[in-house]
Structure formats: structure tokens, C-alpha cells
Scaffold this active site. Structure first.
Site, PDB file in Angstrom:
ATOM      1  N   GLU A 260      -3.556   7.383  -3.988  1.00 62.30           N
ATOM      2  CA  GLU A 260      -3.339   6.058  -3.411  1.00 62.30           C
ATOM      3  C   GLU A 260      -3.054   5.020  -4.486  1.00 62.30           C
ATOM      4  OE1 GLU A 260      -6.097   5.283   0.342  1.00 62.30           O
ATOM      5  OE2 GLU A 260      -6.663   4.024  -1.331  1.00 62.30           O
TER       6      GLU A 260
ATOM      7  N   TYR B 157       0.847  -1.193   0.000  1.00 60.13           N
ATOM      8  CA  TYR B 157       0.000   0.000   0.000  1.00 60.13           C
ATOM      9  C   TYR B 157       0.885   1.247   0.000  1.00 60.13           C
ATOM     10  CZ  TYR B 157      -2.991   3.748   1.621  1.00 60.13           C
ATOM     11  OH  TYR B 157      -3.646   4.943   1.717  1.00 60.13           O
TER      12      TYR B 157
END
Ligand code: GDP
Ligand code: MN
Length: 380
Positions: free
Chosen positions: A189, A101
Site C-alpha cells: 500500500e 491511495y
């Protein structure tokens, strides 16, 4: 403003972040045509403004190109968390070794841009954040120093051991920061950032939220607005210049001024109610805005009562009263209404409302208590 994954990938790619090839389509037969071009396993991905598409069945790996049409047909039209899928991204599938992530956001507590990375990325990142927060590494960016290559390298070492992967991730992390800044975003993201058996590092999902207040200088991002992906209430609010945020409660609020709107929500909660929305009709109110505000609020079936809380400074209370009168003449809401007006031309406003059979209250406290009591009556 939110944009779709395929649009965020376009932006990320333009900043040098590697993404798999793919195309967005609106029909199953077009999806099949893209799959034939890719000629290998593909992933068919629902394009909706919400996370967790994978878990909701909106991301499907398809091995055989001949199956793509049926899968796309199934995903198109699907409802994911209240949003209808109207577009799918057909993208080349990859063999995943690891999922990480990488995300950038504006941290309100430190008032700084913050980088978050974790080697434990993928669809369960929320659970990781909650149960094993130590697996998430955080870097608060000092606005004077800025974000430097050594920062990116430090974050990359939290993800990978292999020097080539650290190098690749350093570039991606640095470029994601450039994309975030360059598009005036409030969130950027990549989840997951994956490694392949070949060692390559690739972004297979992308998310970018633009700051609405900067859209005037981001015409390319503004052009990516997808009206089909917004609710009717959101579109109407933007057209009429109202700040509107839907919430989960039962009391609809029409307020002039953001500060007063926040205070109104606080007082509603204080007396045991739940606000259905934040809605600021702005400083100078005209009847048209009041009509739009009522249209927006009454389109929410959870609303059991509506509270008007108007402070007449620049806004004249009689203008608002006329707006309410005009709105009710067009469509009278089926739920109780409480109106609190105070300030400029307050007496005139009360006369107008009383002639219509409405009673206007003066203090916020009494008005909030009244709408909570009346909406409970309406609910039972
Ligand atoms: P999200 O659920 O909305 O975040 O959608 P993602 O694009 O992140 O996809 C969800 C999950 O699907 C990923 O975490 C992967 O595990 C899986 N996935 C997506 N693309 C591929 C792919 O090309 N190959 C494989 N094997 N899995 C994929
Ligand atoms: Mn994802």
C-alpha cells in the site's frame, strides 16, 4: 509478517518507486542529527506495526530543525494502539498538493490479486471506502493475463488528469505490483501517494505485509522482522510452532488442528460466548507445546475460562493430558478449565486428568456449554 514503513520504503525504492530521503533512528539526539543533514523541514514518524499513526499523534511535521529533538523525544516511547514506539523515521517533508491511495491485496472472495486506487487518499481512506465507495476504483487481476502496463495506465488515469502525472503514476503502480509479487506479499500500500507543486509524484507512506508461508524464500524480508515490535505472545507462539491469532473475547481455546479450531470458535459463538483466540497446537502435540499454549492464553487478562478441545487422531490424547498436567504443575491458571478429549488413548488421558482432579468431557457441545457457563461464573 508486518514490516515497518521505513523498511517498506527501502523495498519500494529498490523497485523504482520514488520516496523522500530519510533515516530511521532510536534516540532523539540521533533524530536531530538526521534533521541537520536533511537541512529543511522534516517529518518525524513513529515506526509501529499499525495504521492511523497520523491521527494518533505519531506523525509530526517539524519546520525548524532545532525543534526535531523535542518532537522525537515526545514520539519515542509513545503508545499507539497498544504498541510502544521504539524507532522513528526522520524524513524530508514535502509540500502536498493532492493525496491518493494505491493498494494491492489478495481478495479472498474472487481469489485474485486486486488493485485498489482512489484519488481521495490520505488518513480518511477507511471513511471514503465506507461512505463513498464509488471513489475507489478496483481492478481484479486475471492470473492468466497478468498485470500489464495498460492496466497500470488505466488505474493511473483514475488518479490524475495531467499526462505527466499519469505517466509517473503508471510507473509507480506497475512497480508496486512488481514489489508485491517479488516479495510474496499479501498486502502492499501507498497511502498517500502525493503530488507536489512541481508536479512530481511521490510515495510518502509505505506498507507491506509479507506472507508468512513464503518467508522461507524471502530471506531479505525475513531479516526485517522486528522482534521489539511483536508482543511476547506472538514471539512465543512462533518459537514453539503454534498458530496463534489473538481475538477480543473471553474464552481461551487450545485446539489441535486448524479446522477443529475454527469449528470450536463457531460453536463458542453459537452458544453465546466469544473466543479470546485462535490457537492451533498442531497435529502431533507434545507437553511443551501445551505449556506454551497455556502461557500465551493466560497472559491475556481478558480470558475468563480455557477450553481444551482435542481430537486424538495422530495426536495421542494421553500426550495432551500429560502436557496439561505438566503445564498445571508449572503454573495453575486462575480461571476455570474445561477439557474435551476424544480419540486415540482417550481412556488413558481421562485417567491421567481425573487423578489430577479434572473432569474430561467427550463431546464438543457439552464442553463448549460448560466453559461458557463456568466463565460467566468466574466473571461475576
Ligand atoms: P499514517 O497516519 O500512519 O497513515 O501515516 P502517513 O505517513 O500516511 O502520514 C499521515 C499524514 O501526515 C499524511 O496523510 C499527510 O497528510 C501527513 N504528512 C506525512 N508526511 C508529510 C509531509 O512530508 N508533508 C506534509 N505536508 N504532510 C505530511
Ligand atoms: Mn498512511
Amino acid at each position: 509478517m508486518k514490516i515497518h514503513e521505513y523498511q517498506a520504503k527501502e523495498i519500494f525504492a529498490s523497485y523504482g518507486i520514488p520516496v523522500p530521503p530519510g533515516e530511521v533512528v532510536t534516540t532523539a539526539s540521533e533524530a536531530a542529527a538526521v534533521a541537520r543533514k536533511i537541512d529543511g523541514p522534516v517529518v518525524v514518524k513513529a515506526q509501529v506495526h499499525v495504521g492511523g499513526r497520523g491521527k494518533a499523534g505519531g506523525v509530526k511535521l517539524v519546520e525548524k530543525p532545532s525543534d526535531v529533538e523535542a518532537v522525537a523525544d515526545q514520539i519515542l516511547g509513545m503508545d499507539i494502539k497498544g504498541l510502544t514506539v521504539r524507532k522513528v523515521l526522520v524524513t524530508s517533508a514535502v509540500e502536498i498538493e493532492t493525496e491518493a491511495y494505491v493498494g494491492l491485496l489478495l481478495d479472498r472472495a474472487s481469489k485474485r490479486i486486486t488493485y485498489l486506487v482512489s484519488a481521495a487518499g490520505g488518513v480518511d481512506i477507511e471513511e471514503v471506502a465506507e461512505k463513498t465507495p464509488e471513489l475507489i476504483h478496483k481492478l481484479t487481476i486475471d492470473p492468466v493475463v497478468g498485470f500489464r502496463p495498460f492496466h497500470a495506465r488505466w488505474l493511473a488515469t483514475k488518479l490524475y488528469k495531467d499526462p505527466a502525472q499519469v505517466k509517473a503514476a503508471t510507473g509507480i503502480i506497475f512497480n508496486l505490483y512488481r514489489a508485491f509479487m517479488g516479495t510474496d506479499s499479501s498486502l502492499a500500500e501507498i497511502n498517500p501517494l502525493v503530488t507536489l507543486p512541481s508536479g512530481e509524484v511521490l510515495a510518502i507512506d509505505a506498507k507491506l505485509n509479507a506472507d508468512d508461508n513464503a518467508l522461507f524464500r524471502q530471506p531479505k524480508v525475513e531479516e526485517m522482522r522486528d522482534l521489539d515490535a511483536e508482543t511476547d505472545a506472538e514471539i512465543l507462539a512462533r518459537e514453539k510452532g503454534l498458530s496463534y491469532v489473538p481475538l477480543d473475547g473471553e474464552i481461551g481455546c487450545v485446539v489441535n488442528g486448524a479446522g477443529l479450531a475454527m469449528a470450536t470458535m463457531d460453536v463458542i459463538k453459537h452458544y453465546g460466548g466469544e473466543p479470546a483466540n485462535f490457537l492451533d497446537i498442531g497435529g502431533s502435540s507434545n507437553p511443551e507445546k501445551v505449556v506454551a499454549a497455556l502461557d500465551i492464553i493466560t497472559s491475556d487478562s481478558k480470558v475468563k475460562g480455557i477450553l481444551f478441545n482435542i481430537f486424538g487422531g495422530i495426536t495421542r490424547c494421553d500426550d495432551v493430558a500429560n502436557g496439561i498436567k505438566a503445564a498445571f504443575a508449572k503454573k495453575k491458571p486462575q480461571v476455570p478449565i474445561v477439557i474435551r478429549l476424544t480419540g486415540t488413548n482417550e481412556d488413558l488421558a481421562k485417567e491421567i486428568l481425573e487423578a489430577e482432579g479434572y473432569h474430561a468431557l467427550t463431546t464438543m457441545d457439552e464442553a463448549v456449554k460448560a466453559i461458557i457457563a463456568e466463565s460467566k461464573g468466574a466473571a461475576s
